[in-house]
Each structure stands twice: as C-alpha cells, then as structure tokens.
Write a protein that holds these residues in place. Structure first.
Motif, PDB file in Angstrom:
ATOM      1  N   CYS A 120      10.876 -11.681  -1.452  1.00  0.00           N
ATOM      2  CA  CYS A 120      10.516 -10.840  -2.622  1.00  0.00           C
ATOM      3  C   CYS A 120      11.497 -11.555  -3.727  1.00  0.00           C
ATOM      4  O   CYS A 120      11.972 -12.388  -3.397  1.00  0.00           O
ATOM      5  CB  CYS A 120      11.824  -9.637  -2.015  1.00  0.00           C
ATOM      6  SG  CYS A 120      11.850  -9.126  -4.003  1.00  0.00           S
ATOM      7  N   ASP A 178       9.741  -8.515  -9.229  1.00  0.00           N
ATOM      8  CA  ASP A 178       9.452  -7.421  -7.984  1.00  0.00           C
ATOM      9  C   ASP A 178       9.815  -6.609  -9.169  1.00  0.00           C
ATOM     10  O   ASP A 178      11.458  -6.417  -9.157  1.00  0.00           O
ATOM     11  CB  ASP A 178      10.211  -7.366  -6.813  1.00  0.00           C
ATOM     12  CG  ASP A 178       9.392  -6.675  -6.211  1.00  0.00           C
ATOM     13  OD1 ASP A 178       9.103  -5.370  -6.654  1.00  0.00           O
ATOM     14  OD2 ASP A 178       9.081  -6.829  -4.858  1.00  0.00           O
ATOM     15  N   THR A 195      12.305   0.596  -0.052  1.00  0.00           N
ATOM     16  CA  THR A 195      11.629   0.471  -0.894  1.00  0.00           C
ATOM     17  C   THR A 195       9.917  -0.561  -0.625  1.00  0.00           C
ATOM     18  O   THR A 195       9.419   0.714  -0.890  1.00  0.00           O
ATOM     19  CB  THR A 195      11.309  -0.324  -2.085  1.00  0.00           C
ATOM     20  OG1 THR A 195      12.037  -1.505  -2.767  1.00  0.00           O
ATOM     21  CG2 THR A 195      13.177   0.223  -2.938  1.00  0.00           C
ATOM     22  N   CYS A 196      10.323  -0.552   1.012  1.00  0.00           N
ATOM     23  CA  CYS A 196       9.396  -1.497   1.324  1.00  0.00           C
ATOM     24  C   CYS A 196       8.583  -1.269   2.072  1.00  0.00           C
ATOM     25  O   CYS A 196       8.881  -0.089   3.035  1.00  0.00           O
ATOM     26  CB  CYS A 196       9.851  -2.861   1.990  1.00  0.00           C
ATOM     27  SG  CYS A 196      10.746  -3.829   0.366  1.00  0.00           S
ATOM     28  N   ASP A 197       7.778  -1.231   2.748  1.00  0.00           N
ATOM     29  CA  ASP A 197       6.285  -0.911   3.858  1.00  0.00           C
ATOM     30  C   ASP A 197       6.981  -1.787   4.626  1.00  0.00           C
ATOM     31  O   ASP A 197       7.658  -2.914   4.958  1.00  0.00           O
ATOM     32  CB  ASP A 197       4.706  -1.056   3.316  1.00  0.00           C
ATOM     33  CG  ASP A 197       4.519  -0.656   2.328  1.00  0.00           C
ATOM     34  OD1 ASP A 197       4.713   0.748   2.110  1.00  0.00           O
ATOM     35  OD2 ASP A 197       3.030  -1.165   1.363  1.00  0.00           O
ATOM     36  N   ARG A 232      12.725  -1.074   9.930  1.00  0.00           N
ATOM     37  CA  ARG A 232      12.854  -1.708   8.041  1.00  0.00           C
ATOM     38  C   ARG A 232      12.618  -2.571   8.463  1.00  0.00           C
ATOM     39  O   ARG A 232      13.619  -3.458   8.658  1.00  0.00           O
ATOM     40  CB  ARG A 232      13.383  -0.463   7.251  1.00  0.00           C
ATOM     41  CG  ARG A 232      13.177   0.426   7.167  1.00  0.00           C
ATOM     42  CD  ARG A 232      13.519   0.964   5.517  1.00  0.00           C
ATOM     43  NE  ARG A 232      12.822   2.254   5.909  1.00  0.00           N
ATOM     44  CZ  ARG A 232      12.164   2.543   5.235  1.00  0.00           C
ATOM     45  NH1 ARG A 232      10.489   2.027   5.041  1.00  0.00           N
ATOM     46  NH2 ARG A 232      11.555   4.027   4.800  1.00  0.00           N
ATOM     47  N   SER A 269       5.148 -11.457   0.977  1.00  0.00           N
ATOM     48  CA  SER A 269       5.381 -10.671   0.189  1.00  0.00           C
ATOM     49  C   SER A 269       5.571  -9.802   0.423  1.00  0.00           C
ATOM     50  O   SER A 269       4.930  -9.574   1.205  1.00  0.00           O
ATOM     51  CB  SER A 269       5.012 -11.244  -1.325  1.00  0.00           C
ATOM     52  OG  SER A 269       5.980 -10.124  -2.056  1.00  0.00           O
ATOM     53  N   VAL A 270       6.686  -8.466   0.170  1.00  0.00           N
ATOM     54  CA  VAL A 270       6.742  -7.520   0.686  1.00  0.00           C
ATOM     55  C   VAL A 270       6.236  -6.775  -0.302  1.00  0.00           C
ATOM     56  O   VAL A 270       5.696  -6.834  -1.332  1.00  0.00           O
ATOM     57  CB  VAL A 270       8.405  -7.263   0.783  1.00  0.00           C
ATOM     58  CG1 VAL A 270       9.457  -7.444   1.964  1.00  0.00           C
ATOM     59  CG2 VAL A 270       8.600  -6.953  -0.496  1.00  0.00           C
ATOM     60  N   THR A 271       4.951  -4.985   0.555  1.00  0.00           N
ATOM     61  CA  THR A 271       4.690  -4.451  -0.101  1.00  0.00           C
ATOM     62  C   THR A 271       5.681  -3.246  -0.252  1.00  0.00           C
ATOM     63  O   THR A 271       6.337  -2.930   0.451  1.00  0.00           O
ATOM     64  CB  THR A 271       2.781  -4.378   0.471  1.00  0.00           C
ATOM     65  OG1 THR A 271       3.444  -3.991   1.671  1.00  0.00           O
ATOM     66  CG2 THR A 271       3.327  -6.009   0.406  1.00  0.00           C
ATOM     67  N   HIS A 272       4.825  -2.655  -1.377  1.00  0.00           N
ATOM     68  CA  HIS A 272       5.444  -1.027  -1.972  1.00  0.00           C
ATOM     69  C   HIS A 272       4.454   0.069  -1.679  1.00  0.00           C
ATOM     70  O   HIS A 272       4.498   1.111  -2.872  1.00  0.00           O
ATOM     71  CB  HIS A 272       6.181  -1.385  -2.789  1.00  0.00           C
ATOM     72  CG  HIS A 272       7.525  -2.507  -3.494  1.00  0.00           C
ATOM     73  ND1 HIS A 272       8.135  -2.411  -2.614  1.00  0.00           N
ATOM     74  CD2 HIS A 272       6.896  -3.510  -3.995  1.00  0.00           C
ATOM     75  CE1 HIS A 272       8.835  -3.404  -2.864  1.00  0.00           C
ATOM     76  NE2 HIS A 272       8.872  -4.262  -3.223  1.00  0.00           N
ATOM     77  N   TRP A 281       6.020   3.820  -1.548  1.00  0.00           N
ATOM     78  CA  TRP A 281       6.625   3.481  -2.457  1.00  0.00           C
ATOM     79  C   TRP A 281       5.932   4.232  -3.702  1.00  0.00           C
ATOM     80  O   TRP A 281       6.385   4.487  -3.955  1.00  0.00           O
ATOM     81  CB  TRP A 281       8.049   2.299  -2.420  1.00  0.00           C
ATOM     82  CG  TRP A 281       8.738   2.626  -3.792  1.00  0.00           C
ATOM     83  CD1 TRP A 281       8.468   1.839  -4.895  1.00  0.00           C
ATOM     84  CD2 TRP A 281       9.906   2.988  -4.209  1.00  0.00           C
ATOM     85  NE1 TRP A 281       9.559   2.723  -5.428  1.00  0.00           N
ATOM     86  CE2 TRP A 281      10.805   3.711  -5.053  1.00  0.00           C
ATOM     87  CE3 TRP A 281      11.274   3.700  -3.163  1.00  0.00           C
ATOM     88  CZ2 TRP A 281      11.860   3.420  -5.429  1.00  0.00           C
ATOM     89  CZ3 TRP A 281      11.876   4.466  -2.711  1.00  0.00           C
ATOM     90  CH2 TRP A 281      12.444   3.877  -4.418  1.00  0.00           C
TER      91      TRP A 281
END
Length: 148
Positions: free
Chosen positions: A41, A46, A76-78, A85, A117-120, A123
C-alpha cells in the motif's frame, strides 16, 4: 511493484526462506494472516488509508492512533487469496513450523519479486456508517478501546 527479497531464519527450527520486504516512507507491505501472501500500500496515495485514519482518529486516543490505523487498515482491504485479512507489520512465518520469523537479512544474491497493491472492492460497496462500524469492530478485536 517489485520488492526486494529478504532471507528469514527461523529461531525455532533453523529453516531459512525468503519473503519480500518494503521499507520506504509512506509505503507498507501487508501480509495475510497465514503470512503466505504479500501486498503493498502506498499510504500517501491511497485515499482509503486516509479515510481509515480519519475513522480511527475519532475512535481511539491520540497515543494509539498510528498503530491502530495501521492495524485497522487491514479491514479496508479485500481478503488475501487464502481468505484471510492482510495486516501491516505482520512478519512472515516459517513454512516448516509456523513460527513468526524474528531475524532477516537481504537475500544473497539480491532478488526481487512482483507484489500487487491491495484492493478495496468490498470496502467501496459499504455505506459510510458500515465502514465506520467495520473499523470500530476491528479495533475491538485488536484490544483498542474505541468509543461508540
């Protein structure tokens, strides 16, 4: 993003393995609960990280904010591919015995690996009230003392 690999040595069984590490201001490596998956991240860019920080600001004391924000950001992350998590600051685990590594060094020879990258996505489907409640519940799991 390509991250450098580090060699981790297990203090429990002596096994050595590699995992990516990120140490750049404003950027974080996140690992899944089982530490099998890594994502990153860029907290400066972000907008969800900033939103999370605002929720946390309203829920915990000033002295807890930095650690609580980094912890709660995982909510908050998928989910990771293993269904768990992601968390900032989670150390890799030994694939042989499951012990969390405590010592590491740059891989020799130097190597890198591509990390997403993390995804949301989940969220982004929540209402503002649902987002706030998710952060509050996550902080309760951590042991922080969020106010209602």
């Amino acid at each position: 993003m390509r991250l450098p690999l580090y060699t981790f040595k297990c203090a429990n069984c002596g096994n050595e393995s590699t995992a990516p590490v990120l140490s750049v201001y404003g950027m974080f490596a996140l690992r899944s609960d089982k530490a099998e998956h890594t994502a990153y991240c860029n907290a400066i860019e972000d907008s969800v990280f900033q939103e999370c920080a605002e929720f946390v600001r309203d829920l915990v004391s000033e002295t807890e904010r930095v650690d609580a924000t980094q912890y709660a950001f995982g909510a908050t992350c998928d989910l990771a591919p293993d269904g768990t998590r992601f968390r900032i600051g989670r150390r890799p685990t030994c694939p042989s015995c499951g012990y969390r590594y405590t010592s590491w060094r740059p891989a020799d020879p130097p190597a890198t690996v591509e990390v997403s990258s993390v995804t949301h996505c989940e969220w982004s489907q929540l209402s503002l009230a649902e987002r706030r409640e998710r952060i509050r519940e996550d902080l309760q799991k951590r042991g922080s003392s969020p106010s209602s």
